[in-house]
Scaffold this motif. Structure first.
Motif, PDB file in Angstrom:
ATOM      1  N   ASP A 213      36.137  45.177  39.143  1.00 24.65           N
ATOM      2  CA  ASP A 213      36.958  44.424  37.667  1.00 24.65           C
ATOM      3  C   ASP A 213      36.460  42.837  37.141  1.00 24.65           C
ATOM      4  OD1 ASP A 213      37.822  47.204  38.202  1.00 24.65           O
ATOM      5  OD2 ASP A 213      39.824  46.079  38.526  1.00 24.65           O
TER       6      ASP A 213
ATOM      7  N   ASP B 204      32.727  42.433  35.217  1.00 26.67           N
ATOM      8  CA  ASP B 204      32.567  43.573  34.560  1.00 26.67           C
ATOM      9  C   ASP B 204      33.563  42.174  33.361  1.00 26.67           C
ATOM     10  OD1 ASP B 204      31.405  45.564  35.407  1.00 26.67           O
ATOM     11  OD2 ASP B 204      33.004  47.114  36.050  1.00 26.67           O
ATOM     12  N   THR B 205      34.602  41.045  33.769  1.00 21.12           N
ATOM     13  CA  THR B 205      34.087  40.218  33.088  1.00 21.12           C
ATOM     14  C   THR B 205      34.241  38.788  32.405  1.00 21.12           C
ATOM     15  OG1 THR B 205      36.493  40.397  34.490  1.00 21.12           O
ATOM     16  CG2 THR B 205      36.869  41.934  32.850  1.00 21.12           C
TER      17      THR B 205
END
Length: 219
Positions: A78, A81-82
Motif C-alpha cells: 500500500d 504504490d503511493t
C-alpha cells in the motif's frame, strides 16, 4: 574477468528501506511491541519470513509467521504504490545498462519477496536487463546463509564462481558472499547504518564513480 554480476536489490538497486521501515513499524505498533533501532538494524539482509521468526522468538508474538508476513507485505504494498518519490539508487541504472551492453550477465539475488521484486522491476523497467531473479523467500534460511548466492551463481550461463561478482550493502549479504566463495563489492552508501564492510573485497560509495569497465576489470 567478471562475466556475471549478482545484484542485491534493497539498498543496492532501489532504496525501499523507508517503505519497509514504515510497514514494519506500523505492524509492530499493531502487535503492541517496541523494537529498538539496534534490533531493527540487525534484520538487514534477512527475508521477511526470517525476520518474523526472530520477532516471535524475541517478543513472544502470537500468530503464524505466514500471517505476520502477509500483513507486513500488505502494508508495504500500500505504501509502495503511493510513494511518488521512490527511485533507483543514484548511478545504478547507467551501471546496469552499461554492464548489459558489455555482455555481462546480470542476476538478482535478493532477500526480498518475489512480489516486492516484481513491483520494483515492473515500476522501473528492469526485467530486460536480468536473466534470472532469485528471491530469498524460496530458501529456509536468509543471508548470511550463502544458498541464495550459490543458487544465483549456478544459474549463470557462461561463468563459474570465480567469474562472478556480488554487489551488496549489508553485513549479512557480505557474509553470505564470503561463505559462497564469491567476490563482493560492498556498497557503502550514506544511508548505510550499523553495517560492517570489512569482509568486502572492494568498497564503492557512489555508483556514479564507477562504470561497467571498472567492474569487468576487477581482479
Amino acid at each position: 574477468m567478471v562475466k556475471t554480476v549478482i545484484f542485491d536489490m534493497d539498498g543496492v538497486i532501489v532504496d525501499t528501506e523507508p517503505v519497509h521501515r514504515y510497514a514494519y513499524h506500523r505492524h509492530f505498533d499493531e502487535l503492541g511491541i517496541e523494537v529498538s533501532e539496534h534490533v531493527y538494524n540487525s534484520f538487514t539482509g534477512h527475508s521477511t519470513k526470517n525476520t518474523y521468526e526472530r520477532i516471535k522468538e524475541l517478543y513472544g508474538v502470537q500468530g503464524e509467521v505466514k500471517d505476520l508476513v502477509l500483513r507486513k507485505r500488505n502494508l508495504f504494498n500500500d505504501s509502495f504504490d503511493t510513494k511518488a518519490d521512490l527511485d533507483l539508487i543514484a548511478g545504478v541504472r547507467p551501471l546496469i545498462e552499461g554492464l548489459y551492453q558489455a555482455g555481462v550477465e546480470l542476476i538478482v539475488g535478493s532477500s526480498a519477496s518475489k512480489s516486492t521484486i516484481d513491483r520494483v522491476f515492473t515500476r522501473f523497467g528492469l526485467y530486460p536487463f536480468f536473466t534470472h531473479i532469485v528471491s530469498g523467500e524460496d530458501f529456509p534460511k536468509s543471508k548470511p546463509d550463502p544458498t541464495i548466492f550459490l543458487t544465483a551463481a549456478s544459474l549463470a550461463k557462461n561463468s563459474d564462481k570465480q567469474d562472478c561478482l556480488i554487489i551488496e550493502d549489508s553485513t549479512n549479504g557480505i557474509k553470505a558472499a564470503n561463505a559462497a566463495g564469491i567476490r563482493v563489492i560492498g556498497y557503502k552508501s550514506e544511508n548505510s547504518k550499523q553495517q560492517d564492510y570489512t569482509g568486502a573485497d572492494y568498497i564503492v560509495r557512489d555508483f556514479r564513480e564507477i562504470d561497467a569497465q571498472y567492474i569487468i576489470g576487477l581482479k
